[in-house]
Every structure is written in C-alpha cells, then in structure tokens.
Design an enzyme around this catalytic site. Structure first.
Site, PDB file in Angstrom:
ATOM      1  N   LYS A 286     -16.620  11.269  -3.435  1.00  0.00           N
ATOM      2  CA  LYS A 286     -16.155  11.776  -2.164  1.00  0.00           C
ATOM      3  C   LYS A 286     -14.634  11.450  -2.112  1.00  0.00           C
ATOM      4  CE  LYS A 286     -15.014   9.184   1.538  1.00  0.00           C
ATOM      5  NZ  LYS A 286     -14.096  10.229   2.248  1.00  0.00           N
TER       6      LYS A 286
ATOM      7  N   GLU B 218     -10.548  12.145   3.448  1.00  0.00           N
ATOM      8  CA  GLU B 218     -10.990  13.169   4.322  1.00  0.00           C
ATOM      9  C   GLU B 218      -9.847  14.449   4.331  1.00  0.00           C
ATOM     10  OE1 GLU B 218     -11.000  10.073   4.501  1.00  0.00           O
ATOM     11  OE2 GLU B 218     -12.167   9.295   6.080  1.00  0.00           O
TER      12      GLU B 218
ATOM     13  N   GLY C 248      -6.999   1.641   0.208  1.00  0.00           N
ATOM     14  CA  GLY C 248      -6.239   0.417   0.928  1.00  0.00           C
ATOM     15  C   GLY C 248      -6.841  -0.755   0.608  1.00  0.00           C
TER      16      GLY C 248
ATOM     17  N   THR D   8      -9.901  -1.648   3.314  1.00  0.00           N
ATOM     18  CA  THR D   8     -11.017  -0.863   2.834  1.00  0.00           C
ATOM     19  C   THR D   8     -11.650  -1.273   1.613  1.00  0.00           C
ATOM     20  OG1 THR D   8      -9.691   0.983   3.670  1.00  0.00           O
ATOM     21  CG2 THR D   8     -12.049   1.455   2.665  1.00  0.00           C
ATOM     22  N   GLY D   9     -10.938  -2.009   0.575  1.00  0.00           N
ATOM     23  CA  GLY D   9     -11.461  -2.472  -0.497  1.00  0.00           C
ATOM     24  C   GLY D   9     -12.442  -3.674  -0.143  1.00  0.00           C
TER      25      GLY D   9
ATOM     26  N   GLU E 130      -9.434  -0.366  -7.006  1.00  0.00           N
ATOM     27  CA  GLU E 130      -7.761  -0.108  -7.276  1.00  0.00           C
ATOM     28  C   GLU E 130      -7.218  -0.022  -5.867  1.00  0.00           C
ATOM     29  OE1 GLU E 130      -6.524   0.078 -10.133  1.00  0.00           O
ATOM     30  OE2 GLU E 130      -8.387   0.242 -11.334  1.00  0.00           O
TER      31      GLU E 130
ATOM     32  N   GLU F 121       2.335  -3.404   2.780  1.00  0.00           N
ATOM     33  CA  GLU F 121       2.487  -1.986   2.059  1.00  0.00           C
ATOM     34  C   GLU F 121       2.920  -1.117   3.121  1.00  0.00           C
ATOM     35  OE1 GLU F 121      -1.041  -0.048   0.618  1.00  0.00           O
ATOM     36  OE2 GLU F 121      -0.063   0.322  -1.207  1.00  0.00           O
TER      37      GLU F 121
HETATM   38  P1  NAD Z   1      -8.081   4.195   2.639  1.00  0.00           P
HETATM   39  O1  NAD Z   1      -8.439   2.910   1.920  1.00  0.00           O
HETATM   40  O2  NAD Z   1      -7.898   4.404   3.758  1.00  0.00           O
HETATM   41  O3  NAD Z   1      -8.845   5.295   1.934  1.00  0.00           O
HETATM   42  C1  NAD Z   1      -9.336   5.734   0.899  1.00  0.00           C
HETATM   43  C2  NAD Z   1     -10.644   6.186   0.688  1.00  0.00           C
HETATM   44  O4  NAD Z   1     -11.620   5.357   1.112  1.00  0.00           O
HETATM   45  C3  NAD Z   1     -10.813   7.617   1.565  1.00  0.00           C
HETATM   46  O5  NAD Z   1     -11.665   8.384   0.643  1.00  0.00           O
HETATM   47  C4  NAD Z   1     -11.559   7.123   2.743  1.00  0.00           C
HETATM   48  O6  NAD Z   1     -12.413   7.993   3.394  1.00  0.00           O
HETATM   49  C5  NAD Z   1     -12.373   6.083   2.209  1.00  0.00           C
HETATM   50  N1  NAD Z   1     -12.787   4.821   3.163  1.00  0.00           N
HETATM   51  C6  NAD Z   1     -12.205   4.541   4.345  1.00  0.00           C
HETATM   52  N2  NAD Z   1     -12.893   3.643   4.813  1.00  0.00           N
HETATM   53  C7  NAD Z   1     -14.206   3.433   4.212  1.00  0.00           C
HETATM   54  C8  NAD Z   1     -15.153   2.474   4.301  1.00  0.00           C
HETATM   55  N3  NAD Z   1     -15.077   1.573   5.184  1.00  0.00           N
HETATM   56  N4  NAD Z   1     -16.107   2.541   3.414  1.00  0.00           N
HETATM   57  C9  NAD Z   1     -16.013   3.222   2.322  1.00  0.00           C
HETATM   58  N5  NAD Z   1     -14.846   4.153   2.151  1.00  0.00           N
HETATM   59  C10 NAD Z   1     -13.951   4.283   2.924  1.00  0.00           C
HETATM   60  O7  NAD Z   1      -6.716   4.416   1.807  1.00  0.00           O
HETATM   61  P2  NAD Z   1      -5.935   5.796   1.986  1.00  0.00           P
HETATM   62  O8  NAD Z   1      -5.082   5.502   3.158  1.00  0.00           O
HETATM   63  O9  NAD Z   1      -6.534   7.143   1.593  1.00  0.00           O
HETATM   64  O10 NAD Z   1      -4.902   5.555   0.644  1.00  0.00           O
HETATM   65  C11 NAD Z   1      -4.037   4.737   0.539  1.00  0.00           C
HETATM   66  C12 NAD Z   1      -4.038   3.524  -0.179  1.00  0.00           C
HETATM   67  O11 NAD Z   1      -4.509   3.758  -1.219  1.00  0.00           O
HETATM   68  C13 NAD Z   1      -2.893   2.774  -0.047  1.00  0.00           C
HETATM   69  O12 NAD Z   1      -3.035   1.327   0.122  1.00  0.00           O
HETATM   70  C14 NAD Z   1      -2.651   3.005  -1.767  1.00  0.00           C
HETATM   71  O13 NAD Z   1      -1.853   1.662  -2.351  1.00  0.00           O
HETATM   72  C15 NAD Z   1      -4.097   2.932  -2.236  1.00  0.00           C
HETATM   73  N6  NAD Z   1      -3.843   3.279  -3.827  1.00  0.00           N
HETATM   74  C16 NAD Z   1      -4.178   2.553  -4.666  1.00  0.00           C
HETATM   75  C17 NAD Z   1      -4.225   3.300  -5.955  1.00  0.00           C
HETATM   76  C18 NAD Z   1      -4.447   2.015  -7.216  1.00  0.00           C
HETATM   77  O14 NAD Z   1      -4.737   2.600  -8.264  1.00  0.00           O
HETATM   78  N7  NAD Z   1      -4.478   0.891  -6.904  1.00  0.00           N
HETATM   79  C19 NAD Z   1      -3.898   4.573  -6.155  1.00  0.00           C
HETATM   80  C20 NAD Z   1      -3.568   5.213  -5.053  1.00  0.00           C
HETATM   81  C21 NAD Z   1      -3.599   4.716  -3.761  1.00  0.00           C
END
Ligand code: NAD
Length: 486
Positions: A169, A172, A223, A226-227, A244, A379
């Site tokens: 996935k 969005e 993020g 979310t993790g 990650e 962040e």
């Molecule tokens: P996000 O957590 O909002 O979304 C990431 C993904 O998770 C998207 O596909 C989103 O649709 C999905 N998601 C959102 N809510 C969810 C839920 N409740 N259950 C399952 N999936 C869900 O993050 P973002 O805004 O897309 O990306 C930015 C973040 O990603 C930053 O915090 C950045 O540090 C992190 N990031 C980390 C790495 C790494 O390797 N450590 C690399 C790139 C980005």
C-alpha cells in the site's frame, strides 16, 4: 489497483485525485480502495502463498524475475524520475538518484537470494542440525510519500526474493510510481496473487493490513505515532513487525572540521527533499568557538538555494508534499518564534509568481535553540533547521542523544579518533563521518529508540522477511531406549 494479476477499480467505485505539489494541478484520478478491496487482496496473497508453488520456486527463478524487473525499470528510468518529481515534488536530480537506487536494490536482492543462507552444525554424534530460512508468508507493506519508489523497492525486493507474497500500500498522495512499478511487475510475469497493490486510506486499508489474522508480517515506514498504532493492531495474531519511523537526527560540527565541507553538508542534511527525510540532519550542533562564523556562512549559502518546480533543471529545493503538510511546517515555524528561538533565515511561505499554486516554503534556520524547545524535540519533516551550540565533546554527545528518536546522526571533525569516539556513543542506527545522507543497499537501515524496530536493506533486510527453522536429523536410526519395553 492490482489484485491477483488483474487491474481493478475499487469495489464501491471510490476514487481519489492525485496532485502535483508544485502546481496544484490534478495529475491523475486513482482508485480509492476500501476494506472489501484490501480483504480480497489479502485473501489472494494468502492463496498464492498457501496453494501456489511460489514459496518453493527455485531461487534462480525468483532472482530472474527481480533482475528482469530491475532491467525494465532501468530502461524507463527517466520516465519514472519525471513521474516521481511530478507527484512528490522533489528536484529531478533527486528522483533520478532514487530510481537508480531502486534498480540497484532489486539487483542486490536478486543477487543475495541465491547465496548460502543456512548453517549446519555437527552437534553430537549421530545427529546433525541444519538451520534453514523460509519465507514468512503474507506480508502487508505500507509506505510513506517522501520516497515512494525507493521505499517500494526496499520493501518489495527482499520480500519477493525470499518467497513471500505481498499486499503493498503506497501513501494516499503518492501512488503513481507504485502503479507504474506494478505494471512492470505484471510484464515480467510474477505469478498471480504474489504481488498485489491496494490503494487507499491508512486508517482503513493500512489498518486492515496490520490487523488481519491472514497477514503474517507487517512492514511499515512512516510516522512514529502511526507505527505505534500498527504495533497495537498487529498484536492480535502476533504478526512479525518491521517499523521504520521518524527521526530528529543530530549533525555535530566540531571546530576542527573542514569548514566548507561541513557547511555544505549541513545544508544537504536538512534541505534535501525539502527536509522531508526521516534521517534529515534537523538538529545542527556546532562547537562554540566557530558557531557564529559557521552560522553566518550557512545562512548566506542557504539563502541562495534555488527553490522551484522540481522539473526545472537547476532547482535545488522543491515544494512540500501537500497544503496540509505546508500548514504543519508553517505552524512549527510559528512555534519556534514563540519559543524564543532566533529566526536567522526564511520562515515564510513563497507565494509570488509560479510559487502561488504550489506548497513552497523558504529554507528556514533557527539559532539560539535550546534542548527543551518543541522545534528541537519534534520531527517537523520540512526544511527547518534548529541550531544548538556546544562547549566540548561531552556536551555534544549529551545533546545529540537527548531525543526520543535514534535514527541517524553525523559528525564533522578532522580528528579521526574523536569522530569514532563520538559515533560510538551516538544512540542511532545510521551514522556518518564527514558526510551526511549517503546510504547503500548493502548496509542495514533503521533506528534505535522510537525510530523503529528492525532493519531494512543488506543481509539484515532479507533476514527480516524470513523465518528460521532448525532441522535435527538422526543419522543412525534406531530405538531411543528411553522407555521400558516389558
Ligand atoms: P504516515 O505515518 O502518516 O503514513 C505512512 C503510511 O502509513 C501511509 O501509507 C499511510 O496511508 C499509512 N497509515 C496512516 N495511518 C495508518 C494506520 N492507522 N494504520 C496503518 N497505516 C496507516 O507518515 P507519512 O506522513 O506518510 O510519512 C512521514 C513519516 O514517515 C515521517 O515521520 C518520517 O520520518 C517517516 N519515514 C521514516 C523512514 C525510515 O526509514 N525510518 C523513511 C521515510 C519516512
């Protein structure tokens, strides 16, 4: 969406518009998957794992498919780079780099999978023990918007190399390069149901991938909040998890550093991809004795960064991903001012001329920051740098580690022993000496503390997609003699 080898719309017909962040234009209208769609994709991936011979496919065949995918991606590299820039805004030279890295990632795992992975032990006579690696099963793979194609490669390559099946996935707002990649996956002939693409909202489609009892592993990049929710959702069937997550990484500049190199890398550390990089050097720690001179040079050079549409050759910094994210970054800039940090550069949205329709913000630098400030602790994920000063090595290490995160960190000094002393004490998974940001498919990527769980890339990244089995073999078959036979 691509489910069981077929291109499909959402079952309920929902769609979503995808925008160009530099111009505000609609680039495409894509399917917006829902629960029914993701459940069907999971069922198909389950079937492909349990009932097809994919997990037992000879590794040379899986390697061949991955090589073919890499070759096709390489042939169309420029097309992918342009699409990536149109969809996520980053300057074209960065997108070209991402595509090249993605190609190499598929090749790396195609090469790794047919190297020996097991072990054998001469335990006690007449026994022999073998340790083998096997695929985990169905994987749910969820990725963010900042490196849509590259992180797709990081996820798909080791997963498929190891013989798993996947429901993938994308974020969005940035599904376009993933859709194109799945067209290539179809062309090279991965068997039906092995690799599935579902688009849709994180809390719906992503959550189901994390929660479903039919999924064996969830691999997530995004993020930290979310993790955390993914980890909770995954607890139901005790899925394997790889996370990650975010960062607030320190970049430490000592007075004896190569001054010009340290200035330019400090810029690259925070302004590459507009600061939307998990490993961005968003906290710059500068030794007292050079602090003022360093900041002055940094501000002067950063002022000249060419901000613009990433498609224009010469653009050095593009737009932020979305209007909502732009607002979040601007809010953090207001927070920084209110907290008493000094705004040394930037701080404003760019709105003149062609900037008007995009999500552009100036490269921004705050000085006089203190460790308790939110702009130092949280962040921001934008081109906003917080500069702190330190007196000595001890204080540099203490400030660097004063964070909930532990993803990355850099050190600039010409004293090799000092560099290694500091790096060894950094609580972070990815570190650099006299450079910032380069990373390689061969080496593991991931964070300490709240920056994640597990590692991607390298041999570690393949391990994360395998179960480990021990096989104990009796080489002299006969009764055990443990029970009386009368
Ligand atoms: P996000 O957590 O909002 O979304 C990431 C993904 O998770 C998207 O596909 C989103 O649709 C999905 N998601 C959102 N809510 C969810 C839920 N409740 N259950 C399952 N999936 C869900 O993050 P973002 O805004 O897309 O990306 C930015 C973040 O990603 C930053 O915090 C950045 O540090 C992190 N990031 C980390 C790495 C790494 O390797 N450590 C690399 C790139 C980005």
């Amino acid at each position: 969406m691509f489910i069981a080898g077929q291109w499909v719309e959402a079952e309920d017909g929902s769609v979503r518009e995808v925008f160009n962040p530099a111009t505000g234009e609609v680039l495409a209208t894509v399917a917006e998957g829902g629960l029914a769609d993701v459940r069907r994709a999971i069922a198909e991936a389950r079937r492909a794992f349990d009932e097809s011979d994919w997990p037992q496919t000879p590794v040379v065949e899986r390697a061949r498919l991955l090589h073919a995918l890499a070759d096709k991606l390489e042939e169309r590299a420029e097309e992918f780079a342009v699409l990536e820039t149109e969809n996520c805004g980053k300057p074209l030279r960065e997108s070209r780099f991402d595509v090249n890295d993605a190609v190499n990632c598929f090749r790396y795992y195609a090469g790794l999978i047919n190297k020996p992975l097991g072990q054998t032990y001469e335990v006690s006579d007449p026994m022999m023990t073998m340790v083998v690696r096997e695929p985990i099963g169905v994987c749910g793979q969820i990725v963010p918007w900042n490196y849509p194609l590259l992180i797709a490669a990081w996820k798909l390559a080791p997963c498929l190399a190891a013989g798993n099946t996947t429901v993938f996935k994308p974020a969005e707002v940035t599904p376009l390069s993933a859709i194109k990649l799945f067209e290539l996956i179809e062309e090279v002939g991965f068997p039906s149901g092995v690799a599935n693409l579902v688009l849709g909202a994180g809390p719906v489609v992503g959550h189901e991938l994390a929660a479903s009892g039919l999924v064996d592993k969830v691999a997530f990049t995004g993020g930290t909040a979310t993790g955390r929710s993914i980890m909770q959702a995954a607890a139901g069937n005790l899925k394997k998890i790889s996370l990650e997550l975010g960062g607030k990484s320190p970049n430490i500049v000592f007075a004896d550093a190569d001054f010009e190199a340290a200035v330019e890398f400090a810029m690259f550390a925070i302004f590459a991809n507009q600061g939307q990089v998990c490993s961005a050097g968003s906290r710059l720690l500068v030794e007292d004795s050079i602090h003022d001179r360093f900041v002055e040079a940094l501000v002067e050079r950063s002022r000249k960064i060419r901000v613009g549409n990433g498609l224009h050759e010469g653009t050095e910094m593009g737009p932020l991903i979305s209007p909502a994210h732009l607002q979040k970054v601007l809010q953090y800039i207001e927070i920084g001012k209110a907290e008493g940090a000094t705004l040394a550069l930037g701080g404003k949205r760019l709105t003149d001329g062609e900037y008007a329709r995009g999500n552009f913000v100036e490269p921004t630098i705050f000085t006089d920051c203190t460790p308790d400030m939110r702009i130092v602790r949280e962040e921001i994920f934008g081109p906003v740098l917080a500069v702190l000063r330190f007196r000595d090595e001890e204080e540099a290490v203490r400030l660097a580690n004063d964070s909930d995160y532990g993803l990355a960190g850099g050190v600039f000094t010409q004293d090799g022993a000092k560099a290694l002393r500091v790096i060894k004490r950094l609580r972070a998974g990815i570190t650099w000496v006299n450079t910032y940001h380069p990373t390689y498919n061969e080496a593991p990527w991931g964070g300490y503390k709240q920056s994640g769980i597990g590692r991607e890339l390298g041999t570690y990244g393949l391990d994360a997609y395998t179960e480990i089995k021990q096989i104990n073999v009796n080489l002299q078959v006969g009764p055990l003699g443990w029970y009386r036979n009368d």
